[in-house]
Design an enzyme around this catalytic site. Structure first.
Site, PDB file in Angstrom:
ATOM      1  N   GLU A   1      18.631  19.135  -3.778  1.00 47.57           N
ATOM      2  CA  GLU A   1      18.785  20.258  -5.041  1.00 47.57           C
ATOM      3  C   GLU A   1      17.672  21.499  -4.747  1.00 47.57           C
ATOM      4  O   GLU A   1      18.205  22.419  -4.952  1.00 47.57           O
ATOM      5  CB  GLU A   1      18.959  19.671  -6.136  1.00 47.57           C
ATOM      6  CG  GLU A   1      19.921  18.468  -6.385  1.00 47.57           C
ATOM      7  CD  GLU A   1      19.344  17.170  -6.057  1.00 47.57           C
ATOM      8  OE1 GLU A   1      19.658  16.245  -6.897  1.00 47.57           O
ATOM      9  OE2 GLU A   1      18.463  16.907  -5.106  1.00 47.57           O
TER      10      GLU A   1
ATOM     11  N   LEU B   1      13.985   0.771  24.146  1.00 47.87           N
ATOM     12  CA  LEU B   1      14.693   0.776  22.733  1.00 47.87           C
ATOM     13  C   LEU B   1      14.047   2.356  22.151  1.00 47.87           C
ATOM     14  O   LEU B   1      14.066   2.392  20.869  1.00 47.87           O
ATOM     15  CB  LEU B   1      14.343  -0.391  21.910  1.00 47.87           C
ATOM     16  CG  LEU B   1      14.806  -1.647  22.043  1.00 47.87           C
ATOM     17  CD1 LEU B   1      14.721  -2.529  21.191  1.00 47.87           C
ATOM     18  CD2 LEU B   1      16.299  -1.519  22.656  1.00 47.87           C
TER      19      LEU B   1
END
Length: 329
Positions: free
Chosen positions: A55, A205
């Protein structure tokens, strides 16, 4: 009263929230859009490290007088050393109306953010927006279930194998599917494999997409022993409840690890990458789940997405029992 247009703008804000994941950690990734006369005049999402909130990012330097703010999560109502309460920022911004996609289960805000906005004279609508909830899956899982949102990824042949009987598995799927997997890694806070997979394959990974290398997730191994350097050990599937700072956990293998999380009911989403090949007597993608009645396997998974990635097909399934209830706080 909410309109069909309200739902469309909320869905747009939810997709915008994807830009925050996972960099907003430990805060939820929230999206916000400011609309006036049917046009977007500002937008924002939670920034890296959790501040500014969506916001505040959207409303900064904008004349929002008379506009509508669409935000995926209820504006926070608590003060922080890192910034003011978003409910106060919104109330002072000049917007006339706020449409919220999901109530905040955080007890410091739950309902208080909405109450503060209404006390300031703003019109507020809290909608049941599935897209908003989906964009907040990791945050809601931690708040409501006390654990990360868990995605299990499986790369399989058409007959459900992840490797030949000799263990060869590179590569079941093609480059497009593997690139998509790397994107999923980049959106995760942590990634996990079983001890057998770590010993056999020594997987990196990491994220190997140009520009996203720095977003490689924290690496975990499921083991009763110690973890090698650069890894963290997780003693059991249930131990994910001890990871409060991890919102999104991505599991990549192997068959025993997949089965252990599924048996524990700790998989929220399945990513099934299917290659158009048949292996036959190969290694199955999932070990025994301990089912004794076929009826127990039904009504647990819902197909939510299907797409073609090169020669392969991705199917995404959400766990029906694991879906958090609608947050209408």
């Amino acid at each position: 009263m909410a309109t069909a247009q309200d739902h469309l703008w909320l869905e747009a804000a939810a997709r915008l929230a994807g830009r925050a994941r996972p960099l907003s950690r430990p805060n939820p990734g929230v999206g916000a859009i400011v609309v006036r006369d049917g046009r977007v005049i500002a937008r924002g999402w939670t920034q890296a490290g959790g501040r500014p909130h969506a916001e505040a990012a959207a409303l900064s330097g904008v004349d929002a007088t008379g506009a509508t703010l669409y935000v995926t999560l209820e504006p926070c109502a608590h003060q922080s050393a890192r910034g003011p309460a978003c409910a106060d920022v919104v109330a002072a911004s000049g917007v006339a109306r706020v449409v919220i996609g999901c109530g905040d289960p955080d007890p410091r805000t739950a309902g208080a953010g909405i109450a503060r906005l209404r006390a300031a004279g703003l019109a507020v609508a809290l909608l049941d927006c599935p897209t908003s909830r989906a964009s907040l899956a990791g945050y809601l899982s931690q708040r409501l279930l006390g654990r990360p949102h868990v995605t299990l990824k499986l790369a399989l042949s058409l007959d459900g194998c992840l490797a030949l009987t000799n263990g060869e598995s590179q590569w079941i799927t093609g480059p497009e599917a593997r690139a998509h997997t790397h994107l999923m890694r980049a959106q995760s806070d942590a990634i996990l494999v079983g001890g057998g997979t770590l010993r056999a394959d020594s997987p990196r990974l990491d994220v190997r997409l140009p520009g996203l290398e720095a977003q490689s997730p924290q690496r975990f191994v499921l083991t009763q022993g110690s973890a090698p350097q650069g890894w963290a050990a997780l003693s059991s599937p249930e131990a994910i409840h001890t990871l409060p700072d991890i919102q999104y956990l991505f599991i990549e293998g192997g068959a025993q690890t997949a089965a252990s999380f599924l048996r524990a009911g700790l998989v929220d989403r399945l990513l099934l990458y299917r290659a158009p090949i048949l292996i036959g007597a190969g290694r199955p993608g999932i070990a025994d789940l301990g089912l004794t009645a076929l009826a127990d396997a039904h009504d647990r998974w819902q197909l939510s997405d299907r797409r073609v990635l090169g020669k392969d097909t991705l199917e995404v399934y959400d766990c029906l029992p694991c879906l958090p209830a609608s947050s209408q706080l």
